[in-house]
Design an enzyme around this catalytic site. Sequence first.
Site, PDB file in Angstrom:
ATOM      1  N   ARG A 106       0.883  -1.178   0.000  1.00  0.00           N
ATOM      2  CA  ARG A 106       0.000   0.000   0.000  1.00  0.00           C
ATOM      3  C   ARG A 106       0.910   1.215   0.000  1.00  0.00           C
ATOM      4  O   ARG A 106       1.674   1.421   0.945  1.00  0.00           O
ATOM      5  CB  ARG A 106      -0.909   0.010   1.231  1.00  0.00           C
ATOM      6  CG  ARG A 106      -1.673   1.316   1.397  1.00  0.00           C
ATOM      7  CD  ARG A 106      -2.729   1.269   2.476  1.00  0.00           C
ATOM      8  NE  ARG A 106      -3.896   0.512   2.050  1.00  0.00           N
ATOM      9  CZ  ARG A 106      -5.087   0.550   2.671  1.00  0.00           C
ATOM     10  NH1 ARG A 106      -5.262   1.318   3.737  1.00  0.00           N
ATOM     11  NH2 ARG A 106      -6.097  -0.160   2.213  1.00  0.00           N
ATOM     12  N   HIS A 133      -7.680   0.658  -6.016  1.00  0.00           N
ATOM     13  CA  HIS A 133      -7.883  -0.209  -4.849  1.00  0.00           C
ATOM     14  C   HIS A 133      -8.552  -1.501  -5.333  1.00  0.00           C
ATOM     15  O   HIS A 133      -9.727  -1.767  -5.057  1.00  0.00           O
ATOM     16  CB  HIS A 133      -8.746   0.507  -3.811  1.00  0.00           C
ATOM     17  CG  HIS A 133      -8.663  -0.087  -2.441  1.00  0.00           C
ATOM     18  ND1 HIS A 133      -7.875  -1.182  -2.132  1.00  0.00           N
ATOM     19  CD2 HIS A 133      -9.276   0.250  -1.270  1.00  0.00           C
ATOM     20  CE1 HIS A 133      -8.010  -1.472  -0.857  1.00  0.00           C
ATOM     21  NE2 HIS A 133      -8.850  -0.636  -0.304  1.00  0.00           N
TER      22      HIS A 133
END
Length: 322
Positions: A106, A133
């Site tokens: 991330r 995402h």
Amino acid sequence: MHLAWAMKDLLRTADLSRRDLALLLELAGRFKTRPYQHRSELANQTVVLFFDKPSTRTRISLATAVARLGGVPIVVGPDELQLGRGETIEDTAKTLSRYARVFVARTYRDEDVERFARAATIPVINALTDRHHPLQSLADLMTLDERFGDLREVELAWVGDGNNVCHSLIEAMSLAGGVMRVATPDGYAPDPAIVEAARARGGRITLVRDPREAVHGAHAVYTDTWVSMGDPEVERAARVDALTPYRVDEALMARARPGALFMHCLPDHRGEEVSAEVVDGPRSIVFEQAENRLHTAVAVLHALVEERLVGERDDEEEGVWR
Ligand code: CP
Ligand code: NVA
């Protein structure tokens, strides 16, 4: 059996072919029904989870998913790796490839995850970047699929900021064949390149300004935070001003299809993008989405490690078995 075109990384939802998406949803459903059946794809192996931004769902669902496949998750932040002291992404990726079976990241910039993927010889999974995402969109489609059955019949409204979660949902809905109407104020629309690419693959994506137009006829209404983790804090006041008319409340939900569901990737901000009444109310399926993050994470890890995904090219041509 081994696919010549086996897809190595999951960096964005559009990396997947239609049949990859169908396979992942099917696998996730199986893992959900029988979560504790013995599996050993990751036995004796580690998965490194690198988080440069905070995370509750992604971090814990992935760590749990690794454990369910028999592996050991190693969760690290930037200050725990030499990356934080200037070691390059490439050197980090090459080193970790010698130890771990999968690398999950991330980051802020999408380029950083792409650099990890290019340098790593192991699969790399995007666990959220400023623009994408993918894992969230898989859990969301699983949730819609469970609720409605045929995703091609689903009309989904997005209301608010055209951000990373919106981008991945646009890509996912276009693969699934559903309709998505996106309502954003001026300056907050999703990236036109992502919208155009989704449409080119058959996506039925409409962009509007009026949230009432987006929700009209929708089976589900989705929103997300007005200030994402990559957004400069100095923009907060301007964002709140522009996005306040896009708050999802009972009045807006009443304009959707009767019985329409409310969706949010979480964390939510009650009183900002959604009223407490809606997110805590009977139409809200936010914790179904949160639970499905786990089952889809197991499916993604399994599919990448077992080389079950063929990637986007397969939409045009049949995969070649070798
Ligand atoms: N939805 C989601 O990705 O949540 P986290 O930031 O808690 O991982
Ligand atoms: N758009 C949000 C999603 C959080 C899961 C962010 O990027 O902060």
